[in-house]
Each structure stands twice: as structure tokens, then as C-alpha cells.
Design a protein around this motif. Sequence first.
Motif, mmCIF file in Angstrom:
data_model
loop_
_atom_site.group_PDB
_atom_site.id
_atom_site.type_symbol
_atom_site.label_atom_id
_atom_site.label_comp_id
_atom_site.label_asym_id
_atom_site.label_seq_id
_atom_site.Cartn_x
_atom_site.Cartn_y
_atom_site.Cartn_z
ATOM 1 N N SER B 159 0.036 -6.316 8.583
ATOM 2 C CA SER B 159 -0.954 -6.464 9.728
ATOM 3 C C SER B 159 -0.026 -5.656 11.013
ATOM 4 C CB SER B 159 -1.034 -7.915 9.950
ATOM 5 O OG SER B 159 0.200 -8.408 10.045
ATOM 6 N N GLY B 160 0.835 -4.967 10.562
ATOM 7 C CA GLY B 160 1.488 -4.170 11.557
ATOM 8 C C GLY B 160 3.010 -4.687 12.130
ATOM 9 N N LYS B 161 3.431 -5.828 11.262
ATOM 10 C CA LYS B 161 4.429 -6.576 12.016
ATOM 11 C C LYS B 161 5.783 -5.402 12.140
ATOM 12 C CE LYS B 161 4.505 -9.597 8.767
ATOM 13 N NZ LYS B 161 3.612 -9.067 8.114
ATOM 14 N N THR B 162 6.045 -4.940 10.961
ATOM 15 C CA THR B 162 7.308 -4.175 10.717
ATOM 16 C C THR B 162 7.514 -3.106 11.742
ATOM 17 O OG1 THR B 162 7.619 -4.480 8.579
ATOM 18 C CG2 THR B 162 8.630 -2.649 9.135
ATOM 19 N N PRO B 163 6.502 -2.129 12.094
ATOM 20 C CA PRO B 163 6.631 -0.964 13.021
ATOM 21 C C PRO B 163 6.696 -1.389 14.419
ATOM 22 C CG PRO B 163 4.558 -0.787 11.942
ATOM 23 C CD PRO B 163 5.414 -1.714 11.216
ATOM 24 N N THR B 164 5.995 -2.644 14.641
ATOM 25 C CA THR B 164 6.173 -3.265 16.029
ATOM 26 C C THR B 164 7.432 -3.777 16.186
ATOM 27 O OG1 THR B 164 3.680 -3.813 15.731
ATOM 28 C CG2 THR B 164 4.816 -4.955 17.694
ATOM 29 N N CYS B 165 8.186 -4.581 15.183
ATOM 30 C CA CYS B 165 9.506 -5.109 15.280
ATOM 31 C C CYS B 165 10.537 -3.729 15.549
ATOM 32 C CB CYS B 165 9.938 -5.495 14.073
ATOM 33 S SG CYS B 165 9.346 -7.259 13.896
ATOM 34 N N PRO B 209 -10.235 -7.325 8.993
ATOM 35 C CA PRO B 209 -10.344 -7.522 7.481
ATOM 36 C C PRO B 209 -10.587 -6.020 6.869
ATOM 37 C CG PRO B 209 -11.303 -9.463 8.277
ATOM 38 C CD PRO B 209 -11.254 -8.613 9.492
ATOM 39 N N GLN B 210 -11.484 -5.145 7.607
ATOM 40 C CA GLN B 210 -12.037 -4.123 6.985
ATOM 41 C C GLN B 210 -10.962 -3.149 7.054
ATOM 42 O OE1 GLN B 210 -15.230 -3.793 5.652
ATOM 43 N NE2 GLN B 210 -13.990 -1.839 5.012
ATOM 44 N N ARG B 211 -10.121 -2.796 7.978
ATOM 45 C CA ARG B 211 -9.031 -2.117 8.273
ATOM 46 C C ARG B 211 -8.002 -2.640 7.224
ATOM 47 N NH1 ARG B 211 -6.651 2.432 9.539
ATOM 48 N NH2 ARG B 211 -4.597 2.303 10.525
ATOM 49 N N LEU B 212 -7.610 -3.865 7.268
ATOM 50 C CA LEU B 212 -6.509 -4.368 6.153
ATOM 51 C C LEU B 212 -6.916 -3.807 4.886
ATOM 52 C CD1 LEU B 212 -4.252 -6.145 6.131
ATOM 53 C CD2 LEU B 212 -5.445 -8.067 5.771
ATOM 54 N N HIS B 213 -8.276 -4.041 4.501
ATOM 55 C CA HIS B 213 -8.956 -3.715 3.252
ATOM 56 C C HIS B 213 -8.263 -2.352 2.959
ATOM 57 C CE1 HIS B 213 -11.222 -2.859 -0.218
ATOM 58 N NE2 HIS B 213 -12.043 -1.948 0.498
ATOM 59 N N ARG B 216 -4.338 -1.718 2.652
ATOM 60 C CA ARG B 216 -3.973 -2.241 1.382
ATOM 61 C C ARG B 216 -4.481 -1.464 -0.024
ATOM 62 N NH1 ARG B 216 -4.054 -8.770 1.746
ATOM 63 N NH2 ARG B 216 -2.344 -9.212 3.259
ATOM 64 N N SER B 217 -5.467 -0.810 0.256
ATOM 65 C CA SER B 217 -6.079 -0.168 -0.751
ATOM 66 C C SER B 217 -5.209 1.131 -1.233
ATOM 67 C CB SER B 217 -7.402 0.332 -0.510
ATOM 68 O OG SER B 217 -8.261 -0.977 -0.673
ATOM 69 N N GLU B 218 -4.700 1.810 0.059
ATOM 70 C CA GLU B 218 -4.171 2.641 0.017
ATOM 71 C C GLU B 218 -2.589 2.543 -1.107
ATOM 72 O OE1 GLU B 218 -3.860 6.115 2.834
ATOM 73 O OE2 GLU B 218 -5.880 5.522 2.039
ATOM 74 N N ARG B 219 -2.292 1.357 -0.689
ATOM 75 C CA ARG B 219 -0.779 0.928 -1.645
ATOM 76 C C ARG B 219 -1.240 0.521 -3.252
ATOM 77 N NH1 ARG B 219 4.427 -0.673 1.223
ATOM 78 N NH2 ARG B 219 4.445 1.170 2.311
ATOM 79 N N ARG B 220 -2.143 -0.236 -3.088
ATOM 80 C CA ARG B 220 -2.746 -0.978 -4.351
ATOM 81 C C ARG B 220 -3.993 -0.966 -4.445
ATOM 82 N NH1 ARG B 220 0.270 -6.534 -4.854
ATOM 83 N NH2 ARG B 220 1.992 -6.040 -3.118
ATOM 84 N N SER B 227 -8.500 -6.531 -2.128
ATOM 85 C CA SER B 227 -10.005 -6.751 -1.990
ATOM 86 C C SER B 227 -10.378 -6.988 -0.576
ATOM 87 C CB SER B 227 -10.440 -7.590 -3.120
ATOM 88 O OG SER B 227 -9.977 -9.040 -2.642
ATOM 89 N N ILE B 228 -11.672 -6.753 -0.129
ATOM 90 C CA ILE B 228 -12.334 -7.099 1.136
ATOM 91 C C ILE B 228 -12.230 -8.665 1.185
ATOM 92 C CG2 ILE B 228 -14.606 -6.767 0.439
ATOM 93 C CD1 ILE B 228 -13.236 -6.322 3.952
ATOM 94 N N GLU B 229 -12.684 -9.214 -0.078
ATOM 95 C CA GLU B 229 -12.774 -10.786 0.189
ATOM 96 C C GLU B 229 -11.370 -11.390 0.701
ATOM 97 O OE1 GLU B 229 -13.832 -9.205 -2.619
ATOM 98 O OE2 GLU B 229 -15.725 -8.883 -2.026
ATOM 99 N N ASN B 230 -10.372 -11.094 -0.268
ATOM 100 C CA ASN B 230 -9.169 -11.555 0.046
ATOM 101 C C ASN B 230 -8.473 -11.343 1.448
ATOM 102 O OD1 ASN B 230 -6.729 -12.928 -0.828
ATOM 103 N ND2 ASN B 230 -5.627 -10.737 -0.699
ATOM 104 N N CYS B 231 -8.738 -9.986 1.904
ATOM 105 C CA CYS B 231 -8.510 -9.767 3.085
ATOM 106 C C CYS B 231 -9.223 -10.505 4.405
ATOM 107 C CB CYS B 231 -8.538 -8.161 3.339
ATOM 108 S SG CYS B 231 -7.629 -7.109 2.572
#
Lengths: 274, 274
Positions: B159-165, B209-213, B216-220, B227-231
Motif C-alpha cells: 500500500s506504499g508504506k516502505t517508500p513513504t517511511c 483495490p484495482q491499483r493494488l491488484h 501485486r500482479s507484477e510481483r505474483r 486477485s482483485i477479490e482478495n485486494c
Amino acid sequence: MNQPSRHAFFISDRTGITAESMGEALLNQFDGIEFKRATYPFVDTEAKARETVALVNQVAANAAERPLIFSSIVDEDIRKIVKTSAGLHLSFFDAFMGELETELSLRANHQIGRTHGIQDTERYDARMEAVNFSISHDDGVSDKDLQKADVILVGVSRSGKTPTCLYLALQYGIRAANYPLTPDDLDSTNLPRMLKPFKHKIYGLTIEPQRLHHIRSERRPDSRYASIENCRFEVNEAESMFRQHNIPFTNTTHKSIEELAASILIATKLQRRF
Amino acid sequence: MNQPSRHAFFISDRTGITAESMGEALLNQFDGIEFKRATYPFVDTEAKARETVALVNQVAANAAERPLIFSSIVDEDIRKIVKTSAGLHLSFFDAFMGELETELSLRANHQIGRTHGIQDTERYDARMEAVNFSISHDDGVSDKDLQKADVILVGVSRSGKTPTCLYLALQYGIRAANYPLTPDDLDSTNLPRMLKPFKHKIYGLTIEPQRLHHIRSERRPDSRYASIENCRFEVNEAESMFRQHNIPFTNTTHKSIEELAASILIATKLQRRF
């Protein structure tokens, strides 16, 4: 006698980073005055502008000298309101926008939120990818990491590799890997085996032994690791290695991360990714 | 018809970061022109200034329109040389320095290297400490880490935590910890046990959720994780948790890291460390 002081306000309709960066560049040119700084970011409505004016005026009423106000505000109406506050106004857009509009024969769109916003998702992804690259490869490096890296920063432990890698990623989208020279690596001036195939993209960092000793002592006081003798030995060996293999390197002791990152960008002729 | 284009040069006696930041803030206000950017940092001698002039003039000679030159150069002699190049000069120090000298009844020292340099070792150490804090606590958090943190960013994976930290650490010297909400944490809207004692310094990040999907899809690709449902599920649960416990939160989808960091600084009323 007390040092004279001045209030300095950085007012922006966005993050305030441009206003701060321009203000600091100017204030750093004056010695002997203590500047009391405050940043008001996201002043993006007329109501917020009026609130800000009230805050500035309150400070001004209690100060011996009028405040300095560095502002970076795109919207003209908001800018006009901010300018009613008591103080010397150094307004970034007022100074340059008119001239630029004339030169380009084009009217600026005067839209808020174009700087430091996500304008381009692909660029943004490149930046995130670089940050994630730097972080996930910070602790241990593999051949694969080194292969993917745009540049590999090499140096002894605590010579400034990690923050520089992160800044390269955040500011320029550069994938910087980080190879720590361990005591094993320093037994000879041979390049570590893992680095050999990537000599063309290695950049060395070195540091004054006294400063290294200080930094390491904060982490592990009275250790062999932190001792001045060991710091001297490691730094000498690392520099010999850089020299022997014609690896460009720089001394981090008196440089900020911004300076290191910008120097590395020039030295390596790397293209930023955004 | 092709889009019209203009060369834009950022010329500085230091890193070029101020010149770029001011130039980009202005250029971003003009649509419909392609700007071809180049940065010349560390132009800090008269010889380098003359080289830079030659480079700019060469580009100018081959361009339909004269280049735009954004410069941030402290030394007046170097500035004068740079200004002989062909182009529209928007000179940062020329615009503001005179006015500021008059206001302060003080002559600027016109010394190079005061911005983005190490002026204050203690401040610098605070920054480094914050960066090291963010990195070393990125993967797993302990009670002790959370105790030491100035702020704890909480959100689902990616969700963007690491770069923001990291940006909070680099830009403001803030020690930001990072608590990833795992599927276990999301089974109920209770605050994770570890976070309970630190509720006052939690800040939530959420994401569409769409952006998260997509991320995450780039990674796995094709994983349940992506999956969009899980996101959708994870984001909903996380937002419910934030709302139930009155935790301030922001949506990272359309914000840059700079905007996120500046917003968090305001919302948490944290004092920057430099």
C-alpha cells in the motif's frame, strides 16, 4: 547580545518542498541571523489562505522584524490572499511565470498539484521499483541483483552506501545495489569474485577513518570493528583496491546524500528514469 | 503536426536539485510542449561555466527556439558567465537575493555549497539514524522498534508504506516504522495486539483495490494474493479497522511519496528533526 532572529515561512499549495528548497538555498547565504522556520503546505483554498494569513500576522505582530515569506502557490487568487499578510514576500511563481508565459507564447494552466504529484504512473512505477530494488537487496547481494543494478556502490561497512542507494532510487529512479566490503574482501586488493563481471558499473565510497570510527562506535562501542586502527586499515585497503582497478570513488565524509547521489549520476553517466 | 519542443537546462553550482525543483514546478504548468531536459550540476568554476555555455550554445544553434535556462548559482562571477549563453535565463539567485539582502541589511556570503551540504553533523546523524531505523525495521517489527518510532505506518502489503517511511526519514529525519497488516490481522477489526499500546502514533495507508491488484500482479501474477477479490477484501477490512479505532488514514493511489510524507507530517503534527 543575542543573535538577531527572523521568522521565515514557507507557504505552498502543495507539499512545500519547492518553497523550502528555494527558501533554504537563500537563507543559507546569510550568517549571523537565526531563522525560525515554519512550513504551511497544502494551502490550496481561499479559506486556508486566509487562515494562513492570520497565523503569519499573529507571529508578525509579536516579532521585532517582519517575517520572510517564501511562497510557491500556483493559483493567482490564493496567492493574492497570501500576499496580504505582513512580511517580505518572495513569491516563486510571481518571479518567473510571467516571463515564461511570454517566452512560450502560452498561458500557464495555473493548476495546482502538478509538482510532486503522480503525473505518470509508469514513471512512478519505475521509482517504486528502484526503491524496492534498493531495499530488498540491501542486506545480501546475489549475482542476479548485481546484474539488474544500474550501479553498484562498494565500500566498507558504514561508509554511506545504503542511504545513497535509497536517495538514488527516490530522487532519480536509479536501481543502485550495495556491496559491502567485508574484512575477507580486504585481505587482498583483488576485486571480490562476485564483483568482477560488473567492474564497469562499480562506484566506490570511502570515508575518513576518524569519522568511520565515530559512526561505528555509536553502534558497537569499544569493539574491534569500531576501533580507529581497524577503521584505518579497512579504509586504506578499500582505497588501494579502488585505485588498483581504476574504480572511480568519492569520499563521503563531508558530502550530503544529495551531493553523493548527484556526483554518482555524473560520474557514471547514468540516465535518470524520471 | 509534431508537438513543439524546447530544450530546458538546469544549471547549478551544487547538486542541481534546487534548480530542477524550481524548473519543474514552472514547466509543469505548461501543456502541449515537449521539454527536453538536461541538468548540469557542480558548475562551480569559471572554466566549467565556460564549458557549460559552449554546450548550451551548441544545442541552441541546432534548435528552432532558444532554450530555457533555470539556474541556481551562488557565485556572481560564475553566474555572469553562464548568463552569456543563448537562451532565456531564469536565475534563481538574481530574482531574490538582492531583495533579501536589502531586507536583512546584510550582504549574502555568496558561498557555494551551503545547500544540500553537511552543515551540521548532528543533524546529519539524525537523518542517517532515521534512514537506518526505517531500513532495519522494514521487514519485521518488534515492540522495541514501535516504541522508538515517531510514527507507525499501517496498511496492507504494497500500500506504499516502505517508500513513504524512507522519504520521511530522508527528507525530514522522522523515524517511521512500518507495520504490514497481514491476512491474520484482518480477520477482525480489532487492532493488532502489538499496535495497541501505540495507537496515538499510528497512521493508516489505504489504496484503491484495482491499483493494488495491478501492483501485486507484477510481483505474483495469478496468485490469490494479487486477485482483485482478495485486494478488495483486504482494503475493506483495513479501512474498517482504521475507522473503528479513529485512526487517521489516507489513500495513496493518486499521491506521490512527497505528498504522502508532507500530509503525514501535518496530520501527526510531528516535528521534523532537521
